[in-house]
Design a protein around this motif. Structure first.
Motif, short mmCIF file in Angstrom:
data_model
loop_
_atom_site.label_atom_id
_atom_site.label_comp_id
_atom_site.label_asym_id
_atom_site.label_seq_id
_atom_site.Cartn_x
_atom_site.Cartn_y
_atom_site.Cartn_z
N ASP A 161 0.83 -1.21 0.00
CA ASP A 161 0.00 0.00 0.00
C ASP A 161 0.87 1.26 0.00
O ASP A 161 0.62 2.21 -0.75
CB ASP A 161 -0.92 0.02 1.22
CG ASP A 161 -2.01 -1.04 1.13
OD1 ASP A 161 -2.24 -1.54 0.01
OD2 ASP A 161 -2.61 -1.36 2.16
N TYR A 214 -12.78 -4.75 5.67
CA TYR A 214 -12.05 -3.55 5.26
C TYR A 214 -11.72 -2.62 6.43
O TYR A 214 -11.57 -1.42 6.25
CB TYR A 214 -12.82 -2.76 4.20
CG TYR A 214 -12.59 -3.25 2.79
CD1 TYR A 214 -11.30 -3.43 2.31
CD2 TYR A 214 -13.65 -3.55 1.95
CE1 TYR A 214 -11.07 -3.88 1.02
CE2 TYR A 214 -13.43 -4.01 0.66
CZ TYR A 214 -12.14 -4.18 0.20
OH TYR A 214 -11.92 -4.63 -1.07
N ARG A 217 -8.80 -0.39 5.89
CA ARG A 217 -8.82 0.44 4.69
C ARG A 217 -9.63 1.73 4.87
O ARG A 217 -9.75 2.51 3.93
CB ARG A 217 -9.43 -0.35 3.53
CG ARG A 217 -8.65 -1.60 3.16
CD ARG A 217 -7.43 -1.27 2.36
NE ARG A 217 -6.71 -2.45 1.91
CZ ARG A 217 -5.89 -2.48 0.90
NH1 ARG A 217 -5.68 -1.38 0.22
NH2 ARG A 217 -5.25 -3.58 0.56
N GLY A 232 -5.26 3.35 -2.31
CA GLY A 232 -4.87 2.15 -3.01
C GLY A 232 -4.74 2.34 -4.51
O GLY A 232 -5.11 3.37 -5.07
#
Length: 370
Positions: A161, A214, A217, A232
């Motif tokens: 990432d 997630y 994220r 991302g």
């Protein structure tokens, strides 16, 4: 994207040859996977090979794809042994990539490891900062994980990432072929960087919602419009599946008490909804060499539909998510049971699901293409 239309590739294979990689599902698997990738190379592509254990060394200088036997011979010479100087290996790999940097091409380091760094920059923060500093040069990072036991899955995903790249786990040669051959363009060629998605639900149709998975994220709401915030990357042909659990307005069993203040009127049971739209999905992305983001938006409208009439892919994805919640004994699993999960997931998707360790569900399988 067709292989012939892809820009020239400047690739550096960075291979962990430390003692922990001396297992059949580690270094031998990585070497076999890289050999498959070499078969995809064109004369305009160049490959270098860096190995690291107790120290880092250049095994193969940048070599044209027109010399596959030279590249394959260098891969065959790799042997495991020693400690893991991950930081030194990354520094040498990035420096090697800069030797043949192509402003109009794809410049990338491909790190293959079990993630067991223990010499040099071994802390997560130090490794991340090293990669963040290097990504500004335009060299992206792809991470290939392998092995079990000491696998540092979350760490490798984070490194990818930070390096404007992607992460894949290789558990057998079929998976290596899928990642490095079938998805060659998506794995190694970035079409959009700093991709962010934001979903806005219409309170007239949706009383409550929850994103399933997630957790690592999530961004703050204000970060969506902040072009300085890293996010991302997406490659050619990649798909992403995100599942939301929602409570429709008028549900007899809401997850929380009714709210006193509403930004828009809620529909009463039996009454038509004041708005037909259920949600709006917004996507921001940058061109691979760009610094300013572009915005796409799409609304979803229409009446609710029973899950029994959903596509097999959707039902399978929902079953996998439910399976993950049962495994982790999630507080949100509700009345889900193993038997109900097995029944819901009986109809398999059209392709073999991607297997990732430690994941509640896979972001790339069972998703219809947009």
């Amino acid at each position: 994207m067709e292989l012939a239309s892809l820009p020239p590739a400047n690739l550096v294979f960075l291979v962990d040859v430390s003692g922990s990689m001396d297992q059949d599902d580690k270094l031998p698997l990585v070497k076999a996977g890289l050999k498959l990738l070499v078969k995809q190379l064109r004369p305009q592509d160049h490959v270098a090979l860096v190995a690291y254990a107790g120290a880092a060394g250049l095994v193969l200088p940048p070599t044209s794809g027109s010399q596959p036997q030279v590249i394959l011979h260098a891969i065959n010479r790799l042997q495991a042994g020693g400690s893991t100087a991950g930081g030194a290996g990354l520094r040498l790999a990035y420096a090697t990539a800069m030797q043949r940097f192509n402003k109009e091409g794809n410049n990338r380091v491909i790190l293959a490891t079990d993630g067991d760094f223990n010499v040099g920059e071994s802390s997560d923060q130090a490794m991340e900062q090293l990669i963040v500093d290097q990504r500004e040069s335009g060299v992206f990072l792809t991470v290939l994980g392998c092995g079990r036991g000491n696998l540092r899955d979350a760490r490798m995903e984070t490194l990818a990432d930070k390096g404007n790249g992607n992460y894949a786990y290789l558990d057998n040669l079929d998976e290596a072929g899928r990642v490095l051959v079938a998805q060659f363009g998506g794995t190694l060629f970035t079409l959009a960087k700093d991709v962010k998605l934001q979903v806005e639900f219409n309170p007239a149709r949706v009383a409550n919602y929850r994103l399933v998975g997630y957790e690592n994220r999530l961004l703050e709401a204000e970060d969506f419009n902040n072009d300085r915030k890293d996010a991302g990357e997406l490659g050619a042909g990649h798909t992403v599946t995100a599942l939301y659990e929602i409570v429709p307005v008028g549900s007899p069993q809401p997850l929380i008490d009714n709210l006193k203040y509403q930004t828009s009127p809620a529909a009463s049971p039996g009454q038509p909804n004041p708005q037909s739209e259920v949600l709006t999905v917004k996507l921001r992305y940058k061109e691979p060499q760009g610094n300013s983001s572009k915005l796409l938006a799409q609304t979803l409208a229409g009446p609710p539909t029973a899950i029994a009439s959903a596509t097999p892919d959707f039902r399978f994805a929902a079953a996998v998510a439910q399976f993950g919640m049962l495994l982790r004994q999630s507080e949100q699993r509700g009345s889900a049971t193993w038997a109900a999960t097995e029944q819901a997931g009986q109809r398999r998707p059209r392709h073999r699901p991607r297997r990732l360790p430690g994941r509640a569900w896979c972001a790339s399988c069972a998703s219809p293409r947009a």
